[in-house]
Scaffold this motif. Structure first.
Motif, mmCIF file in Angstrom:
data_model
loop_
_atom_site.group_PDB
_atom_site.id
_atom_site.type_symbol
_atom_site.label_atom_id
_atom_site.label_comp_id
_atom_site.label_asym_id
_atom_site.label_seq_id
_atom_site.Cartn_x
_atom_site.Cartn_y
_atom_site.Cartn_z
ATOM 1 N N THR A 255 0.837 -1.133 -0.183
ATOM 2 C CA THR A 255 0.274 0.461 0.504
ATOM 3 C C THR A 255 0.572 0.746 0.168
ATOM 4 O OG1 THR A 255 -0.139 0.133 2.213
ATOM 5 C CG2 THR A 255 -1.419 -1.297 1.538
ATOM 6 N N PHE A 256 0.263 2.058 -0.429
ATOM 7 C CA PHE A 256 0.928 3.672 -0.669
ATOM 8 C C PHE A 256 -0.158 5.083 -0.559
ATOM 9 C CE2 PHE A 256 3.896 0.711 -3.043
ATOM 10 C CZ PHE A 256 4.244 0.614 -2.457
ATOM 11 N N SER A 257 0.113 5.921 -0.119
ATOM 12 C CA SER A 257 -0.418 6.462 -0.240
ATOM 13 C C SER A 257 -0.323 8.157 -0.684
ATOM 14 C CB SER A 257 -2.073 6.657 0.782
ATOM 15 O OG SER A 257 -1.576 6.643 2.501
ATOM 16 N N ALA A 258 -0.798 8.874 -0.034
ATOM 17 C CA ALA A 258 -0.038 10.869 -0.229
ATOM 18 C C ALA A 258 -1.156 11.821 -0.111
ATOM 19 C CB ALA A 258 0.940 10.794 -1.235
ATOM 20 N N ASP A 259 -1.410 12.614 0.757
ATOM 21 C CA ASP A 259 -2.052 14.014 1.304
ATOM 22 C C ASP A 259 -1.714 14.368 1.180
ATOM 23 O OD1 ASP A 259 -4.979 11.893 2.242
ATOM 24 O OD2 ASP A 259 -3.213 11.188 3.008
ATOM 25 N N ALA A 260 -1.844 15.998 0.310
ATOM 26 C CA ALA A 260 -1.144 17.566 0.390
ATOM 27 C C ALA A 260 -3.070 18.091 1.132
ATOM 28 C CB ALA A 260 -1.321 17.617 0.111
ATOM 29 N N ALA A 261 -2.568 19.230 1.847
ATOM 30 C CA ALA A 261 -3.523 20.179 1.812
ATOM 31 C C ALA A 261 -2.797 21.746 1.799
ATOM 32 C CB ALA A 261 -3.772 20.118 3.728
#
Length: 367
Positions: A255-261
Protein backbone atom coordinates in the motif's frame (compact mmCIF):
# COMPACT_ATOMS: atom_id res chain seq x y z
CA UNK A 1 1.15 -0.70 -17.03
CA UNK A 2 2.13 2.55 -18.73
CA UNK A 3 -1.28 4.03 -17.99
CA UNK A 4 -1.09 2.96 -14.35
CA UNK A 5 2.35 4.46 -13.96
CA UNK A 6 1.28 7.68 -15.67
CA UNK A 7 -1.83 8.16 -13.53
CA UNK A 8 -0.08 7.19 -10.33
CA UNK A 9 2.98 9.34 -10.99
CA UNK A 10 0.84 12.32 -11.97
CA UNK A 11 -1.32 12.06 -8.88
CA UNK A 12 1.58 11.48 -6.49
CA UNK A 13 3.67 14.18 -8.13
CA UNK A 14 0.84 16.68 -7.81
CA UNK A 15 0.37 15.82 -4.15
CA UNK A 16 4.03 16.16 -3.29
CA UNK A 17 4.48 19.24 -5.44
CA UNK A 18 1.73 21.08 -3.64
CA UNK A 19 3.39 20.30 -0.34
CA UNK A 20 6.57 22.07 -1.39
CA UNK A 21 4.97 25.18 -2.90
CA UNK A 22 5.83 28.21 -0.80
CA UNK A 23 5.55 31.93 -1.25
CA UNK A 24 7.84 34.50 0.35
CA UNK A 25 5.40 34.63 3.26
CA UNK A 26 2.12 32.78 3.31
CA UNK A 27 -0.31 30.87 5.45
CA UNK A 28 1.74 27.68 5.33
CA UNK A 29 4.55 29.39 7.26
CA UNK A 30 2.45 29.08 10.43
CA UNK A 31 2.79 25.98 12.62
CA UNK A 32 0.10 25.25 15.17
CA UNK A 33 1.05 23.37 18.36
CA UNK A 34 -2.07 21.21 17.94
CA UNK A 35 -4.53 20.76 15.09
CA UNK A 36 -8.16 19.65 15.50
CA UNK A 37 -10.44 20.21 12.51
CA UNK A 38 -13.71 18.69 11.29
CA UNK A 39 -15.68 19.48 8.15
CA UNK A 40 -18.78 17.88 6.63
CA UNK A 41 -20.67 18.89 3.49
CA UNK A 42 -23.90 17.78 1.86
CA UNK A 43 -24.96 18.68 -1.66
CA UNK A 44 -28.28 17.77 -3.24
CA UNK A 45 -29.79 18.44 -6.63
CA UNK A 46 -33.02 17.03 -8.07
CA UNK A 47 -35.25 17.83 -11.02
CA UNK A 48 -38.76 16.61 -11.79
CA UNK A 49 -40.53 17.55 -15.04
CA UNK A 50 -43.72 16.02 -16.42
CA UNK A 51 -44.90 17.38 -19.76
CA UNK A 52 -48.61 16.78 -20.26
CA UNK A 53 -47.99 16.31 -23.99
CA UNK A 54 -45.79 13.24 -23.43
CA UNK A 55 -46.93 9.81 -22.20
CA UNK A 56 -44.55 9.58 -19.22
CA UNK A 57 -42.49 11.69 -16.84
CA UNK A 58 -39.78 13.46 -18.82
CA UNK A 59 -37.22 14.07 -16.06
CA UNK A 60 -37.13 12.57 -12.57
CA UNK A 61 -33.51 12.43 -11.50
CA UNK A 62 -30.94 13.98 -9.22
CA UNK A 63 -27.76 13.55 -7.23
CA UNK A 64 -26.62 13.51 -3.60
CA UNK A 65 -23.04 14.22 -2.55
CA UNK A 66 -21.53 13.84 0.94
CA UNK A 67 -18.01 14.58 2.19
CA UNK A 68 -16.58 14.19 5.70
CA UNK A 69 -13.13 15.14 6.93
CA UNK A 70 -11.63 15.01 10.44
CA UNK A 71 -7.99 15.81 11.21
CA UNK A 72 -6.15 15.77 14.54
CA UNK A 73 -2.42 16.32 14.91
CA UNK A 74 -0.32 16.85 18.04
CA UNK A 75 3.33 16.46 18.98
CA UNK A 76 3.05 12.70 19.59
CA UNK A 77 -0.01 11.37 17.78
CA UNK A 78 -2.40 12.19 14.98
CA UNK A 79 -5.37 10.69 13.18
CA UNK A 80 -7.52 11.46 10.16
CA UNK A 81 -10.86 10.22 8.84
CA UNK A 82 -11.91 11.13 5.32
CA UNK A 83 -14.83 10.01 3.23
CA UNK A 84 -16.69 11.01 0.10
CA UNK A 85 -19.77 9.57 -1.59
CA UNK A 86 -21.89 10.53 -4.57
CA UNK A 87 -25.17 8.83 -5.46
CA UNK A 88 -27.18 9.27 -8.66
CA UNK A 89 -30.98 9.00 -8.40
CA UNK A 90 -33.67 8.20 -10.96
CA UNK A 91 -37.29 8.08 -9.77
CA UNK A 92 -35.80 8.58 -6.27
CA UNK A 93 -34.01 5.20 -6.59
CA UNK A 94 -30.16 5.01 -6.49
CA UNK A 95 -28.85 4.09 -9.92
CA UNK A 96 -25.12 4.66 -9.52
CA UNK A 97 -22.64 5.59 -6.84
CA UNK A 98 -18.99 6.17 -6.07
CA UNK A 99 -17.71 6.11 -2.50
CA UNK A 100 -14.26 6.27 -0.91
CA UNK A 101 -13.11 6.42 2.70
CA UNK A 102 -10.02 6.05 4.84
CA UNK A 103 -9.06 6.26 8.49
CA UNK A 104 -5.46 6.51 9.74
CA UNK A 105 -3.85 6.68 13.18
CA UNK A 106 -0.29 8.07 13.32
CA UNK A 107 2.31 7.79 16.09
CA UNK A 108 5.31 10.11 15.64
CA UNK A 109 8.56 8.29 16.29
CA UNK A 110 10.90 11.26 16.84
CA UNK A 111 10.73 14.87 17.99
CA UNK A 112 13.16 16.12 15.35
CA UNK A 113 11.28 15.07 12.20
CA UNK A 114 7.70 14.08 11.32
CA UNK A 115 8.44 10.37 10.90
CA UNK A 116 5.55 8.19 12.01
CA UNK A 117 4.23 4.67 12.19
CA UNK A 118 0.61 4.24 11.15
CA UNK A 119 -2.31 1.85 11.11
CA UNK A 120 -5.65 2.26 9.44
CA UNK A 121 -8.33 1.17 7.01
CA UNK A 122 -9.10 2.11 3.41
CA UNK A 123 -12.27 1.33 1.50
CA UNK A 124 -13.97 2.07 -1.81
CA UNK A 125 -17.23 1.19 -3.52
CA UNK A 126 -18.82 1.60 -6.94
CA UNK A 127 -21.27 -0.49 -8.99
CA UNK A 128 -19.73 -3.95 -9.29
CA UNK A 129 -16.76 -3.31 -6.98
CA UNK A 130 -16.34 -3.17 -3.22
CA UNK A 131 -13.01 -3.17 -1.41
CA UNK A 132 -11.80 -2.85 2.17
CA UNK A 133 -8.23 -3.08 3.46
CA UNK A 134 -6.47 -2.80 6.82
CA UNK A 135 -3.04 -1.18 6.58
CA UNK A 136 0.10 -0.59 8.65
CA UNK A 137 3.50 0.89 7.89
CA UNK A 138 5.59 4.05 8.14
CA UNK A 139 5.25 7.55 6.74
CA UNK A 140 6.61 11.07 6.77
CA UNK A 141 4.85 14.41 7.02
CA UNK A 142 2.60 16.55 9.17
CA UNK A 143 -0.41 18.85 8.89
CA UNK A 144 -1.07 22.16 10.63
CA UNK A 145 -4.13 24.32 11.29
CA UNK A 146 -3.20 27.69 9.75
CA UNK A 147 -6.55 29.33 10.52
CA UNK A 148 -4.96 31.77 13.06
CA UNK A 149 -2.68 33.24 10.38
CA UNK A 150 -5.60 33.36 7.92
CA UNK A 151 -7.48 35.41 10.51
CA UNK A 152 -4.45 37.68 10.95
CA UNK A 153 -4.50 38.39 7.20
CA UNK A 154 -8.25 39.02 7.39
CA UNK A 155 -7.75 41.47 10.26
CA UNK A 156 -5.15 43.34 8.22
CA UNK A 157 -7.51 43.51 5.20
CA UNK A 158 -10.45 44.72 7.28
CA UNK A 159 -8.37 47.42 8.99
CA UNK A 160 -7.00 48.62 5.65
CA UNK A 161 -10.55 48.84 4.29
CA UNK A 162 -11.50 50.94 7.33
CA UNK A 163 -8.42 53.16 6.89
CA UNK A 164 -7.60 52.25 10.49
CA UNK A 165 -3.96 51.52 9.58
CA UNK A 166 -1.90 53.33 6.93
CA UNK A 167 -0.21 50.30 5.33
CA UNK A 168 0.18 46.54 5.47
CA UNK A 169 1.64 45.13 8.67
CA UNK A 170 5.13 43.56 8.75
CA UNK A 171 5.26 39.77 8.44
CA UNK A 172 6.53 39.29 11.97
CA UNK A 173 3.57 41.28 13.33
CA UNK A 174 1.11 39.16 11.36
CA UNK A 175 2.78 36.06 12.78
CA UNK A 176 2.55 37.51 16.31
CA UNK A 177 -1.18 38.16 15.81
CA UNK A 178 -1.60 34.57 14.60
CA UNK A 179 0.21 33.22 17.66
CA UNK A 180 -2.08 35.26 19.93
CA UNK A 181 -5.17 33.88 18.17
CA UNK A 182 -3.68 30.38 18.32
CA UNK A 183 -3.47 30.71 22.13
CA UNK A 184 -7.09 31.82 22.40
CA UNK A 185 -7.90 29.10 24.92
CA UNK A 186 -5.38 30.62 27.35
CA UNK A 187 -7.24 33.94 27.55
CA UNK A 188 -9.93 34.40 30.19
CA UNK A 189 -11.83 36.96 28.09
CA UNK A 190 -12.05 37.99 24.45
CA UNK A 191 -11.30 41.56 25.49
CA UNK A 192 -7.89 40.49 26.82
CA UNK A 193 -7.04 38.72 23.55
CA UNK A 194 -8.14 41.73 21.45
CA UNK A 195 -6.07 44.01 23.70
CA UNK A 196 -2.91 42.02 22.94
CA UNK A 197 -3.66 42.17 19.19
CA UNK A 198 -4.29 45.90 19.53
CA UNK A 199 -0.90 46.40 21.22
CA UNK A 200 0.90 44.50 18.44
CA UNK A 201 -0.83 46.46 15.66
CA UNK A 202 -0.46 49.89 17.25
CA UNK A 203 3.22 49.28 17.97
CA UNK A 204 3.90 48.38 14.33
CA UNK A 205 1.65 50.96 12.60
CA UNK A 206 2.15 53.92 14.94
CA UNK A 207 -1.59 54.67 15.10
CA UNK A 208 -4.24 54.24 17.75
CA UNK A 209 -7.12 51.93 16.88
CA UNK A 210 -10.65 53.17 17.42
CA UNK A 211 -13.68 51.35 18.78
CA UNK A 212 -14.86 50.27 15.31
CA UNK A 213 -11.46 48.74 14.50
CA UNK A 214 -11.39 46.83 17.80
CA UNK A 215 -14.91 45.52 17.16
CA UNK A 216 -13.82 44.38 13.70
CA UNK A 217 -10.86 42.50 15.18
CA UNK A 218 -13.17 40.71 17.61
CA UNK A 219 -15.61 39.78 14.83
CA UNK A 220 -12.83 38.24 12.72
CA UNK A 221 -11.47 36.23 15.66
CA UNK A 222 -14.95 34.88 16.48
CA UNK A 223 -15.88 34.16 12.86
CA UNK A 224 -16.51 30.48 12.12
CA UNK A 225 -16.57 28.39 8.96
CA UNK A 226 -13.20 29.56 7.60
CA UNK A 227 -10.80 26.82 8.74
CA UNK A 228 -7.63 26.44 6.69
CA UNK A 229 -4.86 23.81 6.81
CA UNK A 230 -1.45 23.16 5.27
CA UNK A 231 0.83 20.15 5.09
CA UNK A 232 1.55 16.89 3.36
CA UNK A 233 2.24 13.26 4.22
CA UNK A 234 3.36 10.16 2.33
CA UNK A 235 3.11 6.65 3.71
CA UNK A 236 3.64 3.08 2.65
CA UNK A 237 3.38 -0.38 4.14
CA UNK A 238 1.60 -3.70 4.13
CA UNK A 239 -2.13 -4.34 4.14
CA UNK A 240 -4.64 -7.16 4.13
CA UNK A 241 -7.84 -7.30 2.08
CA UNK A 242 -10.90 -7.81 4.23
CA UNK A 243 -12.89 -7.50 1.00
CA UNK A 244 -11.17 -7.94 -2.37
CA UNK A 245 -12.38 -5.26 -4.84
CA UNK A 246 -11.99 -7.66 -7.77
CA UNK A 247 -14.10 -10.37 -6.14
CA UNK A 248 -11.12 -12.70 -5.80
CA UNK A 249 -9.28 -14.16 -2.84
CA UNK A 250 -8.20 -11.94 0.02
CA UNK A 251 -4.49 -11.18 -0.21
CA UNK A 252 -1.67 -9.39 1.52
CA UNK A 253 -1.12 -6.13 -0.38
CA UNK A 254 1.47 -3.42 -0.77
CA UNK A 255 0.00 0.00 0.00
CA UNK A 256 1.08 3.55 -0.82
CA UNK A 257 -0.77 6.81 -0.22
CA UNK A 258 -0.15 10.54 -0.19
CA UNK A 259 -2.15 13.49 1.14
CA UNK A 260 -1.67 17.23 0.76
CA UNK A 261 -3.39 20.40 1.89
CA UNK A 262 -2.51 23.85 0.60
CA UNK A 263 -3.91 27.35 0.95
CA UNK A 264 -2.34 30.39 -0.66
CA UNK A 265 -4.64 32.96 0.99
CA UNK A 266 -7.54 33.03 3.47
CA UNK A 267 -10.10 32.65 0.68
CA UNK A 268 -9.06 29.26 -0.72
CA UNK A 269 -8.29 25.66 0.25
CA UNK A 270 -7.01 22.76 -1.85
CA UNK A 271 -7.14 19.16 -0.55
CA UNK A 272 -5.65 16.20 -2.43
CA UNK A 273 -5.35 12.48 -1.77
CA UNK A 274 -4.02 9.49 -3.72
CA UNK A 275 -3.95 5.81 -2.76
CA UNK A 276 -2.44 2.85 -4.64
CA UNK A 277 -2.43 -0.78 -3.50
CA UNK A 278 -2.20 -4.31 -4.81
CA UNK A 279 -0.82 -7.80 -4.07
CA UNK A 280 2.82 -8.60 -4.66
CA UNK A 281 2.05 -8.88 -8.38
CA UNK A 282 0.98 -5.25 -8.18
CA UNK A 283 1.50 -4.60 -11.90
CA UNK A 284 -1.21 -7.06 -12.93
CA UNK A 285 -3.66 -6.49 -10.07
CA UNK A 286 -4.11 -3.18 -8.25
CA UNK A 287 -6.45 -0.43 -7.08
CA UNK A 288 -5.96 3.32 -7.53
CA UNK A 289 -8.07 6.11 -6.00
CA UNK A 290 -7.67 9.86 -6.45
CA UNK A 291 -9.56 12.69 -4.75
CA UNK A 292 -9.31 16.44 -5.05
CA UNK A 293 -11.37 19.30 -3.62
CA UNK A 294 -10.93 23.04 -4.10
CA UNK A 295 -12.94 25.69 -2.26
CA UNK A 296 -12.72 29.41 -3.01
CA UNK A 297 -14.67 32.08 -1.13
CA UNK A 298 -14.91 34.87 -3.70
CA UNK A 299 -17.03 37.07 -1.39
CA UNK A 300 -18.51 37.09 2.10
CA UNK A 301 -21.67 35.43 0.73
CA UNK A 302 -20.36 33.31 -2.13
CA UNK A 303 -18.16 30.26 -2.64
CA UNK A 304 -17.01 28.07 -5.50
CA UNK A 305 -16.47 24.37 -4.77
CA UNK A 306 -14.92 21.95 -7.25
CA UNK A 307 -14.43 18.23 -6.57
CA UNK A 308 -13.09 15.22 -8.47
CA UNK A 309 -12.91 11.52 -7.60
CA UNK A 310 -11.49 8.56 -9.52
CA UNK A 311 -11.52 4.87 -8.71
CA UNK A 312 -9.62 2.40 -10.92
CA UNK A 313 -9.67 -1.34 -10.14
CA UNK A 314 -7.44 -3.68 -12.18
CA UNK A 315 -8.27 -7.41 -11.69
CA UNK A 316 -5.61 -9.94 -12.59
CA UNK A 317 -5.48 -10.75 -16.30
CA UNK A 318 -8.32 -8.46 -17.43
CA UNK A 319 -8.83 -4.80 -18.25
CA UNK A 320 -9.20 -2.19 -15.52
CA UNK A 321 -12.61 -0.90 -14.40
CA UNK A 322 -12.66 2.89 -13.92
CA UNK A 323 -15.35 5.11 -12.34
CA UNK A 324 -15.13 8.89 -12.09
CA UNK A 325 -17.16 11.81 -10.80
CA UNK A 326 -16.70 15.57 -10.88
CA UNK A 327 -18.76 18.50 -9.68
CA UNK A 328 -18.69 22.28 -9.65
CA UNK A 329 -20.92 24.29 -7.33
CA UNK A 330 -21.27 28.08 -7.17
CA UNK A 331 -23.25 29.79 -4.42
CA UNK A 332 -23.99 33.50 -4.37
CA UNK A 333 -26.39 36.04 -2.93
CA UNK A 334 -28.72 38.02 -5.21
CA UNK A 335 -30.95 40.60 -3.60
CA UNK A 336 -31.31 38.62 -0.38
CA UNK A 337 -31.78 35.27 -2.13
CA UNK A 338 -29.28 32.42 -1.73
CA UNK A 339 -28.67 30.90 -5.16
CA UNK A 340 -26.73 27.70 -5.86
CA UNK A 341 -25.69 26.58 -9.34
CA UNK A 342 -24.32 23.03 -9.51
CA UNK A 343 -22.85 21.04 -12.40
CA UNK A 344 -22.15 17.32 -11.81
CA UNK A 345 -20.49 14.81 -14.13
CA UNK A 346 -20.16 11.07 -13.62
CA UNK A 347 -18.88 8.17 -15.65
CA UNK A 348 -19.47 4.56 -14.63
CA UNK A 349 -17.14 1.82 -15.74
CA UNK A 350 -19.36 0.56 -18.58
CA UNK A 351 -20.73 3.94 -19.64
CA UNK A 352 -19.87 5.16 -23.17
CA UNK A 353 -19.41 8.77 -21.96
CA UNK A 354 -20.00 11.29 -19.21
CA UNK A 355 -23.43 11.85 -17.67
CA UNK A 356 -24.12 15.55 -17.06
CA UNK A 357 -26.47 17.01 -14.45
CA UNK A 358 -27.05 20.78 -14.18
CA UNK A 359 -29.25 22.31 -11.50
CA UNK A 360 -29.97 25.71 -10.00
CA UNK A 361 -31.81 26.46 -6.78
CA UNK A 362 -32.70 29.55 -4.76
CA UNK A 363 -34.04 30.34 -1.31
CA UNK A 364 -34.84 33.57 0.54
CA UNK A 365 -36.40 34.83 3.78
CA UNK A 366 -39.85 36.31 3.23
CA UNK A 367 -40.15 37.85 6.71
Amino acid sequence: MNRIALIGAAGLGLLLGVGFVAAAFGLCDYRSPETAMTDARLTFAYRYFDDAATPSVDVNAGRIGITYDTLFDSADIGFSIVGTAEVGLVDFVPTGWLGQGAGTFRYYLTDDMPLFGFGGVDGSASPGTLGLEVRAGVGYGRFSDVTPLAKAFDIQKELLDLDAIPAKLPNDVLMSIAEIIGRRIEYETMQALVADIETAIEGASGVQLGARALLTIEEVVLRTGDQRRCGWAVQGGIGYELIDPTGGDRDLVLTFSADAAFTSRPEDQLLLRASFSGPFDIVDQNKLTLNGTYVFAYSDDGTITAAYALQRVKPAGVDAVTSQSASLGISFDIGGADVVLQVSLSRAAAAPGWSIDVSISAAMDLL
